[in-house]
Design an enzyme around this catalytic site. Structure first.
Site, PDB file in Angstrom:
ATOM      1  N   ASP A  57       0.865  -1.181   0.000  1.00 42.34           N
ATOM      2  CA  ASP A  57       0.000   0.000   0.000  1.00 42.34           C
ATOM      3  C   ASP A  57       0.900   1.228   0.000  1.00 42.34           C
ATOM      4  OD1 ASP A  57      -1.772   2.036   0.483  1.00 42.34           O
ATOM      5  OD2 ASP A  57      -2.638   1.170   2.304  1.00 42.34           O
ATOM      6  N   ASP A  81      -3.345   2.419  -5.600  1.00 41.98           N
ATOM      7  CA  ASP A  81      -2.084   2.352  -4.839  1.00 41.98           C
ATOM      8  C   ASP A  81      -1.984   1.116  -3.944  1.00 41.98           C
ATOM      9  OD1 ASP A  81      -3.933   3.157  -2.946  1.00 41.98           O
ATOM     10  OD2 ASP A  81      -2.486   4.400  -1.867  1.00 41.98           O
ATOM     11  N   GLU A  82      -2.740   0.080  -4.275  1.00 41.60           N
ATOM     12  CA  GLU A  82      -2.678  -1.139  -3.468  1.00 41.60           C
ATOM     13  C   GLU A  82      -2.638  -2.367  -4.362  1.00 41.60           C
ATOM     14  OE1 GLU A  82      -5.717  -1.327  -0.365  1.00 41.60           O
ATOM     15  OE2 GLU A  82      -5.820   0.860  -0.471  1.00 41.60           O
TER      16      GLU A  82
HETATM   17 MG   LIG Z   1      -2.382   4.108   0.305  1.00 41.82          MG
END
Ligand SMILES: [Mg+2]
Length: 413
Positions: free
Chosen positions: A9, A104-105
């Site tokens: 993350d 973003d993961e």
């Molecule tokens: Mg994040």
């Protein structure tokens, strides 16, 4: 049980990308805005801004109060998407990415000797370094490693920024007790309220609750899956390998005009959305299929699809259908058959909430809708005039939607 999942993350992703590309912003308190206006909210806050209590959803006026020196920048979604793809490539240079869960993961299933703790931690460090080396030196990430994906994501949230946290099987469930209920993925406000009503106010109580209790809290099978996930088990999706939910209908001769066809489409959509929620999924796409009655050249088909950030909200599917409907070819004759398909399914618990919609007001409404329709028959409650509401609720392309979002149905939770 071995460590089966690694979760990456990125920290303060949008703001960090801006700081990467604009070095003058590094070390500054930065708020990323969807538009440069005083009436809007931050959709991202830099790591430094978070120290002042500024985060996603903080209104501009409040952010200014919290830190007078804050710098606001306008979001550049196409740039973030490009950096996203470079980050995925950097992670892939270390190990295969099994699923991309948001911009973003991402999750990696651990294989072979990587399931041993020392190797998994080494891999985690390599991944973080690969992102620094291949994409940008201020792009920090938090890595979580655990027996399943749900716990790996939980671990990635336990240390920010720049974290690397392992949750081992023998630490369960005690390791989770320090977390707040709402901090666990899959526990939104509505689920938390139902848990509270069932006497569950802490993660410790959640871990001790029975399968039946959790099924009640989640209104279905997702509760049983949650019970297993908390225990570190690999959780099969139910139904397995499902990638779409859809319905189609051949229209009776008196329903082949556009207005009637659209009314039928809404009913099919609401039925599909109800099934989607029952299975515990969100959909990231909606397909519309029309078969026209063509007397001379056989039947003619028309298909189109909309993509959006995954959700399971009928109130948001409606405008997407309205928009697709507007795209159909102008009057090629009577419509013989209509169909809708909800596609790009992901487990509800794996979906990162839409950044523009942090509080999903519709979730309790959808649940009530399903309960009434289940008890009294489908379409007891339905959206009269939904198609007329199109202009009032235009479809949004959210930043959390990643083009070509990979959807996995390997069943791991
Ligand atoms: Mg994040």
């Amino acid at each position: 049980m071995a460590l089966h999942s690694l979760y990456v993350d990125l920290n303060s992703f949008f703001a960090s990308v801006e700081q990467q590309l604009r070095p003058e912003l590094r070390g500054r308190v930065v708020g990323v805005l969807p538009v440069m206006a005083d009436t809007t909210c931050c959709i991202a806050a830099s790591i430094d801004a978070k120290r002042f209590g500024i985060r996603t959803g903080t209104p501009v006026w409040q952010a200014k109060k919290l830190c007078r020196d804050i710098v606001f920048v306008q979001a550049r979604p196409p740039v973030y998407v490009e950096i996203h793809h470079r980050i995925v490539a950097a992670v892939e240079s270390c190990t295969p990415v099994s699923a991309v869960l948001s911009i973003d993961e991402m999750a990696c299933d651990l294989m072979g000797s990587d399931r041993e703790e020392t190797n998994a931690v080494k891999l985690g460090r390599q991944i973080k370094q690969a992102i620094y080396d291949q994409v940008g030196e201020v792009l920090h990430s938090s890595v979580g490693i655990a027996p399943n994906r749900f716990l790996a994501k939980t671990a990635s949230n336990m240390q920010k920024p720049d974290g690397l946290v392992v949750i081992r099987q023998d630490e369960l469930p005690q390791r989770l007790y320090g977390l707040k209920l709402g901090a666990l993925n899959g526990i939104g406000r509505a689920v938390e309220q139902r848990l509270n009503q069932l006497g569950i106010h802490s993660v410790e109580q959640l871990c001790h609750a029975s399968k039946d209790t959790l099924s009640r809290a989640w209104n279905g099978v997702e509760g049983e899956r949650y019970y297993a996930k908390l225990r570190g088990e690999a959780v099969a999706s139910a139904p397995t390998q499902r990638s779409s939910v859809g319905h189609s209908h051949v229209l009776a001769p008196d329903l082949r005009d556009p207005d009637s066809a659209l009314a039928v489409l809404y009913r099919l959509l609401h039925k599909a959305a109800m099934r989607l929620r029952h299975y515990g999924y969100c959909a990231g796409g909606l397909g519309l299929h029309l078969h026209y009655l063509k007397t001379d050249a056989g039947d003619a088909r028309w298909v189109d699809q909309a993509r959006f950030s995954p959700h399971a909200d009928t109130f948001k599917f409606n405008p997407a259908l309205a928009e697709l409907w507007q795209r159909r070819p102008p009057d090629p004759g009577p419509i013989l058959k209509v169909g809708v398909t909800l596609t790009d399914l992901v487990e509800h618990s794996q979906v990162t909430r839409d950044l523009f919609d942090p509080d999903d007001q519709h979730e309790p409404l959808n649940i009530v809708l399903d309960q009434i329709n289940q008890r009294y028959g489908a379409n007891t409650l339905y959206f009269g005039g939904a198609h007329r509401g199109r202009s009032a609720a235009p479809m949004r392309i959210a930043f959390s939607h990643v083009p070509e979002l990979q959807v996995e149905n390997d069943g791991e939770g």
